[in-house]
Every structure is written in structure tokens, then in C-alpha cells.
Scaffold this active site. Structure first.
Site, PDB file in Angstrom:
ATOM      1  N   ARG A 155       0.852  -1.192   0.000  1.00 44.17           N
ATOM      2  CA  ARG A 155       0.000   0.000   0.000  1.00 44.17           C
ATOM      3  C   ARG A 155       0.883   1.235   0.000  1.00 44.17           C
ATOM      4  O   ARG A 155       1.887   1.269   0.698  1.00 44.17           O
ATOM      5  CB  ARG A 155      -0.874   0.011   1.265  1.00 44.17           C
ATOM      6  CG  ARG A 155      -2.251  -0.562   1.060  1.00 44.17           C
ATOM      7  CD  ARG A 155      -2.995  -0.722   2.340  1.00 44.17           C
ATOM      8  NE  ARG A 155      -3.170   0.523   3.118  1.00 44.17           N
ATOM      9  CZ  ARG A 155      -3.982   0.632   4.151  1.00 44.17           C
ATOM     10  NH1 ARG A 155      -4.713  -0.398   4.537  1.00 44.17           N
ATOM     11  NH2 ARG A 155      -4.097   1.756   4.815  1.00 44.17           N
ATOM     12  N   ARG A 166       1.341   8.471   9.833  1.00 47.50           N
ATOM     13  CA  ARG A 166       0.026   7.933  10.219  1.00 47.50           C
ATOM     14  C   ARG A 166      -0.045   7.708  11.728  1.00 47.50           C
ATOM     15  O   ARG A 166      -1.077   7.947  12.358  1.00 47.50           O
ATOM     16  CB  ARG A 166      -0.251   6.631   9.468  1.00 47.50           C
ATOM     17  CG  ARG A 166      -0.554   6.892   8.003  1.00 47.50           C
ATOM     18  CD  ARG A 166      -0.442   5.633   7.175  1.00 47.50           C
ATOM     19  NE  ARG A 166      -1.472   4.685   7.479  1.00 47.50           N
ATOM     20  CZ  ARG A 166      -1.366   3.372   7.248  1.00 47.50           C
ATOM     21  NH1 ARG A 166      -0.278   2.870   6.727  1.00 47.50           N
ATOM     22  NH2 ARG A 166      -2.361   2.563   7.539  1.00 47.50           N
TER      23      ARG A 166
HETATM   24  P1  AMP Z   1      -7.262   2.660   6.789  1.00 54.49           P
HETATM   25  O1  AMP Z   1      -7.387   1.634   5.726  1.00 54.49           O
HETATM   26  O2  AMP Z   1      -8.392   2.639   7.771  1.00 54.49           O
HETATM   27  O3  AMP Z   1      -5.914   2.642   7.461  1.00 54.49           O
HETATM   28  O4  AMP Z   1      -7.392   4.089   6.053  1.00 54.49           O
HETATM   29  C1  AMP Z   1      -6.457   4.488   5.067  1.00 54.49           C
HETATM   30  C2  AMP Z   1      -6.479   5.984   4.897  1.00 54.49           C
HETATM   31  O5  AMP Z   1      -7.778   6.414   4.465  1.00 54.49           O
HETATM   32  C3  AMP Z   1      -6.205   6.787   6.164  1.00 54.49           C
HETATM   33  O6  AMP Z   1      -4.809   6.925   6.431  1.00 54.49           O
HETATM   34  C4  AMP Z   1      -6.846   8.127   5.789  1.00 54.49           C
HETATM   35  O7  AMP Z   1      -6.050   8.852   4.884  1.00 54.49           O
HETATM   36  C5  AMP Z   1      -8.108   7.678   5.040  1.00 54.49           C
HETATM   37  N1  AMP Z   1      -9.256   7.481   5.969  1.00 54.49           N
HETATM   38  C6  AMP Z   1      -9.908   6.326   6.256  1.00 54.49           C
HETATM   39  N2  AMP Z   1     -10.883   6.525   7.147  1.00 54.49           N
HETATM   40  C7  AMP Z   1     -10.856   7.854   7.452  1.00 54.49           C
HETATM   41  C8  AMP Z   1     -11.592   8.677   8.344  1.00 54.49           C
HETATM   42  N3  AMP Z   1     -12.562   8.182   9.121  1.00 54.49           N
HETATM   43  N4  AMP Z   1     -11.282   9.994   8.364  1.00 54.49           N
HETATM   44  C9  AMP Z   1     -10.319  10.528   7.603  1.00 54.49           C
HETATM   45  N5  AMP Z   1      -9.563   9.800   6.769  1.00 54.49           N
HETATM   46  C10 AMP Z   1      -9.821   8.472   6.683  1.00 54.49           C
END
Ligand code: AMP
Length: 212
Positions: A155, A166
Site C-alpha cells: 500500500r 500515520r
Molecule cells: P485505513 O485503511 O483505515 O488505514 O485508512 C487508510 C487511509 O484512508 C487513512 O490513512 C486516511 O487517509 C483515510 N481514511 C480512512 N478513514 C478515514 C476517516 N474516518 N477519516 C479521515 N480519513 C480516513
């Protein structure tokens, strides 16, 4: 049940939410997966979200809120586990009001805790299947031999500098929500270290205790 699975990036939220879906019929709603799909399909939303995601920053609340609202409504406001939402105080406040407005409050927030060293190791060794989105770990759960290795990718936000950002964003914006849910008596801490099944066993125990 209406659940949130909460925790830092790499805590195993997606894996555990997927198991809740397979084994307990509680649908996983992952805002990250929805955004990655939008990016792959190059929709307007995907184009807007891409630069934030690639940098490891949060996508603006207004963009993500619509996704969450639609996905929860699609599930009929029941039997869902939110994975990756909410991530800010503003999102948490909106979610509380939205669910209360439908008379469907949350049952619990399962909060996975994992030390930083483990997170960095998990994320840097994580790989995904470009087409199916299936997640692997090069050491503990490698892609099977019959999968085309060219389709196994990292990713963009799992590169070392982005991982650090992050984690910083998580500590700053998201982690304070544990206090928010603790105040509302919803927080259920779960040890997120160890194998997938071991962690899932702890989640099942926590859910059994809630139902009793
Ligand atoms: P994840 O797969 O949950 O780690 O999400 C990957 C990326 O998507 C995050 O690092 C954010 O850039 C974006 N993202 C996902 N969910 C949210 C959220 N609730 N609010 C803001 N950005 C989000």
C-alpha cells in the site's frame, strides 16, 4: 450489534472486522476500503482523497462522513462494525448524533492496543492483492503460491515515512477518542498482540460479556 473497532493503524482492525463479518454476520464498514476503491476507480471522491491517503494524512471529515452515512443506512442501522471511522472528535460527535437520531446507539467500541514497534513491523511487512484487496503479511501470512506475485503490492501509505506520519496523526487526532468513549461507557479494551485467532478469541469473549 453496532460496533466500532478502534485502534492505531496496523492494530488489525480490518482483519478482525472481516472475521466478525464472516463468523457473526456483522458487516464490516471500512472507510479506508471505500476510499481505496474510489481511488482505484478514479472517481471524483477518489481523486480528492488520493493526496491525503498517500501522505498518511486524514481525508477531510466532510468527504468521509457521506460514506459512513450511506454505508450505515445500507446496513439498515444494525449489525455493522465500523473500521477506521471515526478518527476525529468531529466525526465521533457526528456519529453519536446520527445514530441517536435513528434511535440506534452504539453497543461497544472494541479498542485494540498494540505497541508501536509491533505496528511498524506489521505495516512494513504488509502486502495487498491489487485486485481483491486481500491482505497478507510476508512473515506470518504470506500470499499463497498460486497467486500471481505481480499482483501483490505494498500500500502506498505503508512506506516507512508514511507509517510514521500515520502514527503521529493517530496519536494527535484519533487516540483521544478512547477517553470520549470511556466517558460514554462504551470502551472495551482488547489486547491486540499475538496471532489473528488469539486476538479474535479475546474479541469474542468481550462480546459475550457484553451480551450477558
Ligand atoms: P485505513 O485503511 O483505515 O488505514 O485508512 C487508510 C487511509 O484512508 C487513512 O490513512 C486516511 O487517509 C483515510 N481514511 C480512512 N478513514 C478515514 C476517516 N474516518 N477519516 C479521515 N480519513 C480516513
Amino acid at each position: 450489534m453496532r460496533l466500532i473497532i478502534f485502534g492505531p493503524p496496523g492494530a488489525g482492525k480490518g482483519t478482525q472486522a472481516g472475521l466478525l463479518g464472516e463468523r457473526h454476520g456483522i458487516t464490516q464498514i471500512s472507510t479506508g476500503d471505500i476510499l481505496r476503491d474510489a481511488m482505484a476507480q478514479e472517481t471524483e471522491l477518489g481523486k480528492k482523497a488520493k493526496s491525503y491517503i498517500d501522505a498518511g494524512d486524514l481525508v477531510p471529515d466532510a468527504l468521509v462522513r457521506d460514506l459512513a452515512e450511506q454505508a450505515i443506512a445500507d446496513e439498515g442501522y444494525d449489525d455493522f462494525v465500523l473500521d477506521g471511522y471515526p478518527r476525529t472528535r468531529q466525526q465521533a460527535d457526528w456519529l453519536t448524533d446520527f445514530l441517536e437520531g435513528h434511535d440506534t446507539p452504539l453497543d461497544a467500541v472494541l479498542s485494540l492496543s498494540v505497541p508501536d514497534e509491533v505496528i511498524v513491523r506489521r505495516l512494513s511487512r504488509r502486502r495487498v492483492h491489487e485486485e481483491t484487496g486481500e491482505t497478507y503479511h510476508l512473515d506470518h501470512d504470506p500470499p499463497p503460491d498460486d497467486v500471481d506475485p505481480d499482483l501483490i503490492v505494498q500500500r502506498s501509505d505503508d512506506e516507512p515515512e508514511t507509517i510514521q506520519n500515520r502514527l503521529d496523526v493517530y496519536r494527535e487526532e484519533t487516540e483521544p477518542l478512547t477517553a470520549y468513549y470511556e466517558e460514554r461507557d462504551l470502551l472495551v479494551p482488547v489486547d491486540g498482540t499475538g496471532g489473528i485467532e488469539e486476538v479474535f478469541g479475546r474479541i469474542e469473549e468481550a462480546l459475550d460479556a457484553l451480551e450477558r
